[in-house]
Design an enzyme around this catalytic site. Structure first.
Site, mmCIF file in Angstrom:
data_model
loop_
_atom_site.group_PDB
_atom_site.id
_atom_site.type_symbol
_atom_site.label_atom_id
_atom_site.label_comp_id
_atom_site.label_asym_id
_atom_site.label_seq_id
_atom_site.Cartn_x
_atom_site.Cartn_y
_atom_site.Cartn_z
ATOM 1 N N TYR A 32 0.839 -1.207 0.000
ATOM 2 C CA TYR A 32 0.000 0.000 0.000
ATOM 3 C C TYR A 32 0.871 1.254 0.000
ATOM 4 O O TYR A 32 0.617 2.197 -0.737
ATOM 5 C CB TYR A 32 -0.923 -0.014 1.225
ATOM 6 C CG TYR A 32 -1.971 1.070 1.188
ATOM 7 C CD1 TYR A 32 -3.250 0.799 0.696
ATOM 8 C CD2 TYR A 32 -1.695 2.359 1.636
ATOM 9 C CE1 TYR A 32 -4.223 1.784 0.650
ATOM 10 C CE2 TYR A 32 -2.660 3.359 1.580
ATOM 11 C CZ TYR A 32 -3.927 3.072 1.097
ATOM 12 O OH TYR A 32 -4.883 4.047 1.048
ATOM 13 N N PHE A 72 -6.388 20.349 -24.461
ATOM 14 C CA PHE A 72 -7.162 19.139 -24.729
ATOM 15 C C PHE A 72 -8.542 19.257 -24.073
ATOM 16 O O PHE A 72 -8.710 20.011 -23.123
ATOM 17 C CB PHE A 72 -6.407 17.907 -24.210
ATOM 18 C CG PHE A 72 -7.133 16.633 -24.537
ATOM 19 C CD1 PHE A 72 -7.306 16.241 -25.855
ATOM 20 C CD2 PHE A 72 -7.681 15.842 -23.542
ATOM 21 C CE1 PHE A 72 -8.013 15.087 -26.167
ATOM 22 C CE2 PHE A 72 -8.380 14.693 -23.840
ATOM 23 C CZ PHE A 72 -8.552 14.310 -25.153
ATOM 24 N N ASP A 73 -9.514 18.510 -24.568
ATOM 25 C CA ASP A 73 -10.901 18.741 -24.101
ATOM 26 C C ASP A 73 -11.121 18.445 -22.616
ATOM 27 O O ASP A 73 -11.852 19.170 -21.951
ATOM 28 C CB ASP A 73 -11.943 18.033 -24.986
ATOM 29 C CG ASP A 73 -11.701 16.548 -25.141
ATOM 30 O OD1 ASP A 73 -10.558 16.128 -24.987
ATOM 31 O OD2 ASP A 73 -12.653 15.814 -25.443
ATOM 32 N N ASP A 116 1.347 19.730 -20.327
ATOM 33 C CA ASP A 116 0.500 18.554 -20.489
ATOM 34 C C ASP A 116 1.324 17.653 -21.400
ATOM 35 O O ASP A 116 1.422 17.886 -22.603
ATOM 36 C CB ASP A 116 -0.834 18.956 -21.131
ATOM 37 C CG ASP A 116 -1.684 17.753 -21.473
ATOM 38 O OD1 ASP A 116 -1.156 16.619 -21.457
ATOM 39 O OD2 ASP A 116 -2.865 17.940 -21.793
ATOM 40 N N ALA A 122 1.416 14.337 -22.277
ATOM 41 C CA ALA A 122 0.950 13.006 -22.702
ATOM 42 C C ALA A 122 1.828 12.404 -23.812
ATOM 43 O O ALA A 122 2.112 11.218 -23.800
ATOM 44 C CB ALA A 122 -0.503 13.091 -23.158
ATOM 45 N N LYS A 147 -0.515 7.228 -23.225
ATOM 46 C CA LYS A 147 0.090 7.565 -24.520
ATOM 47 C C LYS A 147 1.574 7.173 -24.465
ATOM 48 O O LYS A 147 1.912 6.010 -24.608
ATOM 49 C CB LYS A 147 -0.081 9.063 -24.814
ATOM 50 C CG LYS A 147 -1.482 9.449 -25.267
ATOM 51 C CD LYS A 147 -2.420 9.631 -24.129
ATOM 52 C CE LYS A 147 -3.722 10.264 -24.511
ATOM 53 N NZ LYS A 147 -4.636 10.320 -23.361
ATOM 54 N N HIS A 166 -19.630 15.026 -26.935
ATOM 55 C CA HIS A 166 -19.299 14.130 -28.050
ATOM 56 C C HIS A 166 -19.276 12.658 -27.656
ATOM 57 O O HIS A 166 -19.507 11.789 -28.480
ATOM 58 C CB HIS A 166 -17.961 14.533 -28.678
ATOM 59 C CG HIS A 166 -16.796 14.414 -27.748
ATOM 60 N ND1 HIS A 166 -16.621 15.251 -26.675
ATOM 61 C CD2 HIS A 166 -15.762 13.554 -27.713
ATOM 62 C CE1 HIS A 166 -15.526 14.905 -26.025
ATOM 63 N NE2 HIS A 166 -14.986 13.870 -26.633
HETATM 64 N N1 F0G Z 1 -3.980 15.653 -22.438
HETATM 65 C C1 F0G Z 1 -3.911 15.298 -23.732
HETATM 66 C C2 F0G Z 1 -3.084 16.088 -24.679
HETATM 67 C C3 F0G Z 1 -4.645 14.191 -24.164
HETATM 68 O O1 F0G Z 1 -4.596 13.856 -25.454
HETATM 69 C C4 F0G Z 1 -5.419 13.458 -23.240
HETATM 70 C C5 F0G Z 1 -6.202 12.306 -23.652
HETATM 71 C C6 F0G Z 1 -5.431 13.870 -21.895
HETATM 72 C C7 F0G Z 1 -4.693 14.978 -21.538
HETATM 73 C C8 F0G Z 1 -6.234 13.150 -20.849
HETATM 74 O O2 F0G Z 1 -5.637 11.955 -20.517
HETATM 75 O O3 F0G Z 1 -7.297 10.207 -21.205
HETATM 76 O O4 F0G Z 1 -5.450 9.691 -19.608
HETATM 77 O O5 F0G Z 1 -7.341 11.110 -18.904
HETATM 78 N N2 F0G Z 1 -6.432 12.021 -24.840
HETATM 79 C C9 F0G Z 1 -7.105 10.859 -25.354
HETATM 80 C C10 F0G Z 1 -7.243 10.999 -26.835
HETATM 81 C C11 F0G Z 1 -8.366 10.513 -24.677
HETATM 82 O O6 F0G Z 1 -7.951 10.178 -27.450
HETATM 83 O O7 F0G Z 1 -6.633 11.898 -27.429
HETATM 84 P P1 F0G Z 1 -6.488 10.668 -20.040
#
Ligand code: F0G
Length: 458
Positions: A72, A124-125, A215, A217, A258, A450
């Protein structure tokens, strides 16, 4: 003859694909209310919905899954991950989270308050969602070149320094808790940000005393483009370039799904101990104890190994080479795509593909449906459905670009699969005049519509 570069691995495990007929797919997509998210995976032949958590792990990562430490607190798998992240980024403080958006939630819980402004390249969204949920605003300062499909500018993820300075002048450090740089910039087409640009953002932000977060990813893919396109870095290793990139930031949010080369996970890595302690409180409430953050020990261990692999040049060359191969093939057929091709996906320009459709026909979604019916290939709309409504006026937001994203999972499909996708899209392109109407919304959620939107044929 010069030998081509090839994937630096061979395949040990395979997963069967379920084939289907056009008639079956026409029925399935109608049943799915024309939302590609509603399809079952066995109704899809090649799944390009996302590159997130859909890649293949290596044998070494699977070995880590077996030897992960499930304690843990204070597990050795956490220590392995912490050391790896520090080695690659220089950040000494690590909070694991269950995925990328959870890292955003933890960080923003400390830093983002009502009325705040978060400038950056296109957010990102989920990031924008977390900002707007706190009644703050994400301001897009991406360079204009990013919104011109054919402009060959090598770093279309860059931030426009003049736009950024205007925001700094207008709101100052009281209203701007940090600037967020997304590497690579997913929303503008998987486009990279140069070190030159990161340095300029850093210099400006220092003058205004505003921190910088990444960010991150797809940070390894960003580093690959820097090595290819920025002279100063031609002879540096990907790992050296990563260290340089992160040296300009105060911290990072990461979706490990990613460039972590794992199926689930994320983290927040920070320079500052005090911020780590504050964020840690939210981490414990939302995610779990500081040393596991919603993940199993085995997930942390596989991630540590994945980060080492994703920052190898030979891997990135094959990975990005495959994406570019598909993109160039589409271009050779005259299909309009965001150019240069991005790191993780090919973005097809739906306004160029279907110039005769109206914006409220949702051309990119229409294209996604046509490609699915043609060949069982599932992409995702990065256009008006994703851009959602303005939170205040509730009007549709029409983004500059209306794109169908074909995201390529890492180490998952072969060159033959790429040829299949390209030919399928060519068939759809050859029949583009036959599509005269798109779709309208039958039902939508108030936020991030979406994912669950229901559509009907016009
Ligand atoms: N930032 C970026 C640039 C992303 O592309 C994503 C996720 C996230 C943050 C959020 O990360 O999914 O681990 O919570 N992108 C995916 C996509 C969902 O299809 O582009 P997450």
């Amino acid at each position: 003859m010069k030998l081509p570069f090839i994937e630096p691995y061979r395949i040990k495990t395979i997963e069967e694909i379920n084939f289907s007929t056009r008639e079956e797919r026409e029925k399935w997509i109608e049943d799915a209310e024309y939302n590609l998210f509603n399809l079952q995976s066995n109704q899809v032949i090649i799944d390009l919905l996302t590159d997130s958590g859909t890649g293949a792990m290596s044998d070494k990562q699977w070995a880590e899954m077996m030897t992960g430490d499930e304690s843990y607190a204070g597990s050795s798998s956490f220590k392995k991950l912490k050391d790896t992240v520090e080695q690659l980024t220089g950040f000494p403080y690590l909070l694991p989270t269950h995925q990328g958006r959870a890292a955003e939630n933890v960080l923003f819980s400390v830093l983002v308050k009502e009325g705040h402004i978060i400038p950056g390249n296109t957010h990102f969204d989920t990031t924008k969602g977390h900002i707007e949920f706190r009644k703050a605003h994400a301001v897009d300062c991406t360079i204009d070149e990013a919104f011109s499909i054919d402009d060959p500018y090598p770093f279309k993820g860059n931030i426009d320094i003049e736009k950024l300075e205007k925001i700094y002048q207008q709101y100052g450090k009281e209203k701007i808790p940090f600037t967020l740089i997304t590497i690579t910039c997913n929303s503008s087409g998987g486009q990279p940000v140069s070190i030159e640009n990161i340095r300029a953002v850093k210099a400006l932000s220092e003058r205004y005393n505003i921190p910088i977060f990444f960010d991150a990813a797809r940070f390894a893919e960003n580093a690959f483009f820097i090595k290819e396109r920025e002279k100063e870095f031609h002879h540096q290793t990907i790992k050296e370039i990563c260290k340089e990139m992160f040296s300009y930031a105060d911290g990072m949010t990461m979706s490990s799904k990613k460039d972590g080369l794992v199926n689930i996970g994320g983290f927040l890595a920070l320079k500052n101990e005090e911020l780590y302690q504050e964020a840690g409180n939210f981490g414990i409430i939302y995610e779990g104890y500081l040393t596991y953050g919603g993940l199993a020990g085995r997930d942390l261990a596989a991630l540590a190994q994945g980060l080492q692999e994703s920052t190898e040049h030979s891997y990135l060359q094959a990975r990005i080479g495959q994406v570019i191969y598909l993109g160039e093939k589409l271009r050779s057929y005259g299909i309009p795509v965001q150019y240069p091709i991005g790191g993780h996906a090919v973005f097809v320009d739906a306004l160029g593909f279907y110039p005769h459709l109206k914006r409220d026909d949702f051309p990119a979604q229409t294209l996604g449906i046509e490609l699915y019916k043609e060949a069982g290939v599932r992409g995702v709309e990065i256009g008006t459905l994703l851009a959602d409504r303005d939170p205040e006026t509730r009007e549709n937001r029409y983004p500059a670009l209306e794109l169908l994203r074909l995201a390529i999972p890492r180490r998952t499909y072969t060159q033959n699969h790429m040829d299949y996708i390209a030919k399928a899209l060519k068939n759809v392109f050859d029949r583009r005049e036959e599509v005269t109407k798109g779709y309208s919304i039958a039902w939508e959620a108030p936020i991030l519509r979406h994912f669950t939107v229901k559509l009907k044929k016009k």
